[in-house]
Structure formats: structure tokens, C-alpha cells
Design a protein around this motif. Structure first.
Motif, PDB file in Angstrom:
ATOM      1  N   GLU A  23       0.807  -1.220   0.000  1.00  0.00           N
ATOM      2  CA  GLU A  23       0.000   0.000   0.000  1.00  0.00           C
ATOM      3  C   GLU A  23       0.842   1.273   0.000  1.00  0.00           C
ATOM      4  O   GLU A  23       0.296   2.381  -0.045  1.00  0.00           O
ATOM      5  N   MET A  24       2.156   1.121   0.032  1.00  0.00           N
ATOM      6  CA  MET A  24       3.024   2.302  -0.012  1.00  0.00           C
ATOM      7  C   MET A  24       2.937   2.954  -1.393  1.00  0.00           C
ATOM      8  O   MET A  24       2.891   2.268  -2.414  1.00  0.00           O
ATOM      9  N   PRO A  25       2.919   4.296  -1.462  1.00  0.00           N
ATOM     10  CA  PRO A  25       2.795   4.987  -2.751  1.00  0.00           C
ATOM     11  C   PRO A  25       3.862   4.595  -3.761  1.00  0.00           C
ATOM     12  O   PRO A  25       3.620   4.609  -4.970  1.00  0.00           O
ATOM     13  N   GLU A  26       5.049   4.228  -3.283  1.00  0.00           N
ATOM     14  CA  GLU A  26       6.133   3.883  -4.204  1.00  0.00           C
ATOM     15  C   GLU A  26       5.791   2.672  -5.075  1.00  0.00           C
ATOM     16  O   GLU A  26       6.307   2.549  -6.192  1.00  0.00           O
ATOM     17  N   GLN A  27       4.917   1.786  -4.587  1.00  0.00           N
ATOM     18  CA  GLN A  27       4.575   0.607  -5.380  1.00  0.00           C
ATOM     19  C   GLN A  27       3.813   1.004  -6.640  1.00  0.00           C
ATOM     20  O   GLN A  27       4.079   0.499  -7.737  1.00  0.00           O
ATOM     21  N   LYS A  28       2.855   1.906  -6.506  1.00  0.00           N
ATOM     22  CA  LYS A  28       2.097   2.354  -7.676  1.00  0.00           C
ATOM     23  C   LYS A  28       3.002   3.040  -8.695  1.00  0.00           C
ATOM     24  O   LYS A  28       2.822   2.891  -9.907  1.00  0.00           O
ATOM     25  N   GLU A  29       3.978   3.790  -8.203  1.00  0.00           N
ATOM     26  CA  GLU A  29       4.879   4.482  -9.111  1.00  0.00           C
ATOM     27  C   GLU A  29       5.767   3.489  -9.866  1.00  0.00           C
ATOM     28  O   GLU A  29       6.012   3.641 -11.072  1.00  0.00           O
TER      29      GLU A  29
END
Length: 416
Positions: A23-29
Motif C-alpha cells: 500500500e506504499m505509494p512507491e509501489q504504484k509508481e
């Protein structure tokens, strides 16, 4: 399969940690950047560090199993590796909140063709081995039969139910059919015929070689038919789906892995390679290998080609003949500039740096940086993956994979 409460608590806590990471934003990026690169519209080169056979050294340093039950330990090991990857390998590999339960398939190995394959191995784990040919002449071909592939749906469903009950409220548990297709026919062939024999057959016994390759082609075509009849295939366009050549394959061209569309090969990707023909010229490669891979690869929506073999002298025939080619492996033994000229942004340039730079007794960190930087200068902003793999040891210094990932990722960002 009964798991005691203590082990259940351990596993569920680990699953919650995996979910937190996902769920960390870095994963989506990371996922977004892989997709743009694989769509041939890169924002920067993508980096993936795969410990492969060096994982054991990471496990010893960073994993301590706590569960008592053996079946629970299987889950624990898998979850802890995902956490270790996030905490110690700062590359572009994303962590998802999924947990896959793979379909149970039997009768699909090298020994299922009618012969027991024979090899002579040293006493060193993972060492080289010598193949004793079991196909010695044309008469031996009559002893071969297609692999008796069977799908065990009941065992698959039982495994899924256990996993769903244990983790279903934390992670997305998925029952996954076969989703990785490797067409390295020459690899299977040499385990029947021997590598030296295969090379000589191109001159001395071409009909035997072609007959055996034709048999293997037809066997793999039969596998496609069986798995489709059994509803045992799954879409493979997932944000953490790794290609055979190395990098993550997530793209906009194929349907998403969790799409409601009925799975079909045309909605999936496959991998072709022929590492055993490293010393074979393009004409013979086409005649004795590629012609037998093409009917298989033509089933798929996208194709990934190559592994450790240098393809710089074979790219013309691959580009001309392989349908839906998207990724091309550029091994350390390839001419990087020739590959860049021939790939030229039409496909993803999947470069694999020489692992000896970080696996030998004295790693050369200056050379690591130079190699990555030179490669990105050569590819000149075209779609590029930088993939560290074939790492059999870190000389019991697992932090080396951390340092490589930091260097490569920083350079990729700097040169975006």
C-alpha cells in the motif's frame, strides 16, 4: 492441513506486513514506470535485481523462521522473502497484496517423455553435469511419447481453500493456472541427445535433429491443447510478472491479469530462448531451432526472446520472423551497440550486466557503475531494462545485491 494458533498468528502478522508494503505509494509508481517502459514510452530505464541462486545467502542473513509446522513454514518462508526483498533490495520490483495458489500439474517434466534421462554430476550442489544421451539414432525416436500431462483440480482447490481461509481477509488470494510458457526446445533436446551431439548433428545427422525438434514442437503444442481443455491457464500480465529474459513485463497491450476476460493464449506472453546454440550462426539457428519455436510463439499476444545467449548476430532473423516480439535479451556477451542499433526502440532492450562484477571474491563497484552508465548511453533513452541475474553467490555478503541495486537505480534515475 491444520495449523496451530501460534503459527497462524505469525503468518497473519507477516501477511499484514506484506499488505502494508503493497500500500506504499512507491509501489504504484514502480508499476506505472514498468508499464510505460514496456509500452515503448519509457520515462527512464527500469532496474531489477534478482538474487536467483544467491537467495540462500540472503535467507541465512535476513530470515529466521519461527513457525513449527512444516506446512506453515512454507507460507512463512514465502512471505518473509517478500519482506526481505522490499527491505534489502532497493530496485524497481513492486510488492503486491496478492498471494497465488498455482495449479497442480503432473507429467510435465523431462523424464516424462518415455526415457529416464541420465546425467553425471559432481558432488557440488548446483555444479555442472554431463549428459548421457538416451537418443542415439533414428530408431530411438519411436520410443518417445508426448508427456502425459494431467491437471489435479481437486488438489489445487484444496490448497486454495486452505490459503483463502488463512489469508483471504488480508491478501488477495488467487487460484492461478499455468501462466509461464518457456520455449527453449534446444534445452530439452540436449538432455535427450547431448550438447556435443546436437552441434555435430547439424552437419552429420540433420534429419535426426529436425525429427527430434519436430517431436518437441508437437509435444508443446499438445500441452497448449490440454491446458486449454482443462481450463488450466491464467492471464499473465501482472505488475510483478517477470519475463524469462529478466525484467517485469507489465504492459497496456495485454489484458490485466485479474481481468474478467476468458483466459486465452493470445492474451498472454511467452518466452523463447536457445542458449545451447550460442555458437551457431543465424542461418543454422533459423533452420534447426527458430522454425520449430515459431508455431508455439505464434499463439501468444507478446513474445519475450533470449536469455544468456548473445543475439546480436541473430537479431535480423528474430525481428523478421518472430510475431509480436516485445522484449529482447542482451546478454553480457552481446555487442551492446549492435543490439541497440537493431532494436532501436522498437522493442525493449533487456540488458543483463555481467554478474561476476558482484559475485567474484572482490567485487568491482567502479566497473558496476561504468557498465550501467555505458549501457544507458548506448540505448540513448530507448526502452531499457537493467537486470542483474545469474547470481550464484555473493561470497556470503548478501549486502552486495543491495549495493548493486542502489547503484543501478540511482544511475537510471540520474540519466532519465
Amino acid at each position: 492441513m491444520a495449523i496451530n494458533q501460534t503459527d497462524r498468528d505469525i503468518l497473519r502478522d507477516l501477511a499484514k506486513r506484506v499488505r502494508e508494503i503493497s500500500e506504499m505509494p512507491e509501489q504504484k509508481e514502480k508499476i506505472r514506470l514498468w508499464k510505460t517502459c514496456n509500452d515503448l514510452k519509457p520515462e527512464r530505464a527500469m532496474v531489477y535485481a534478482d538474487p536467483q541462486n544467491g537467495w540462500g545467502e540472503l535467507d541465512s542473513a535476513w530470515i529466521k523462521l519461527e513457525c513449527q509446522d512444516s506446512s506453515a513454514r512454507g507460507f512463512e518462508f514465502s512471505l518473509r522473502r517478500r519482506i526481505v526483498r522490499h527491505e534489502h533490495i532497493p530496485d524497481d520490483f513492486p510488492t503486491l497484496n496478492t498471494l497465488n495458489v498455482d495449479v497442480r500439474i503432473s507429467g510435465s517434466g523431462y523424464d516424462d517423455y518415455g526415457f529416464s534421462l541420465k546425467t553425471t554430476s559432481p558432488n557440488q550442489r548446483g555444479g555442472a553435469y554431463h549428459i548421457e544421451p538416451v537418443i542415439k539414432n533414428m530408431d530411438d525416436l519411436s520410443k518417445l511419447h508426448f508427456r502425459p500431462i494431467k491437471v489435479d483440480h481437486e488438489a489445487t482447490n484444496r490448497s486454495f481453500e486452505v490459503t483463502q481461509e488463512l489469508f483471504g481477509d488480508i491478501l488477495k488470494v488467487r487460484k492461478v493456472g499455468k501462466s509461464f510458457w518457456r520455449y527453449g526446445l534446444s534445452r530439452v533436446l540436449i538432455h535427450m541427445r547431448g550438447l556435443d551431439n546436437m552441434m555435430l548433428d547439424m552437419y552429420d545427422n540433420p534429419e535426426l535433429l529436425k525429427s527430434l525438434m519436430g517431436f518437441l514442437r508437437d509435444d508443446f503444442l499438445k500441452e497448449l491443447e490440454i491446458l486449454k481443455q482443462e481450463n488450466a491457464i491464467s492471464l499473465n500480465n501482472s505488475p510483478d510478472g517477470v519475463n524469462g529474459s529478466g525484467g517485469i513485463a507489465y504492459n497496456s497491450y495485454l489484458p490485466e491479469y485479474d481481468s474478467d476476460i476468458t483466459p486465452d493464449y493470445k492474451f498472454c506472453r511467452c518466452w523463447g530462448e536457445s542458449q545451447e546454440t550460442v555458437g551457431v550462426g543465424p542461418k543454422q539457428f533459423d533452420e534447426f531451432v527458430l522454425q520449430y519455436q515459431l508455431p508455439l510463439m505464434s499463439y501468444f499476444g507478446l513474445v519475450d526472446y533470449g536469455c544468456c545467449e548473445p543475439l546480436d548476430q541473430k537479431l535480423d532473423v528474430l525481428v523478421k520472423k518472430v510475431p509480436h516480439l516485445r522484449w529482447v535479451a542482451v546478454s553480457p556477451w552481446s555487442d551492446r551497440r549492435i543490439c541497440a542499433e537493431k532494436i532501436n526502440g522498437r522493442y525493449v532492450y533487456v540488458y543483463k550486466p555481467n554478474p561476476s562484477l558482484i559475485c567474484s571474491p572482490r567485487p568491482d563497484w567502479d566497473a558496476v557503475g561504468r557498465e550501467v552508465r555505458e549501457t544507458l548511453e548506448i540505448t540513448n533513452g530507448n526502452p531499457t531494462h537493467i537486470i542483474m541475474k545469474d547470481t550464484n553467490t555473493f561470497c556470503n555478503q548478501p549486502e552486495r545485491i543491495t549495493r548493486w541495486a542502489e547503484i543501478a537505480t540511482n544511475i537510471a534515475k540520474e540519466m532519465a
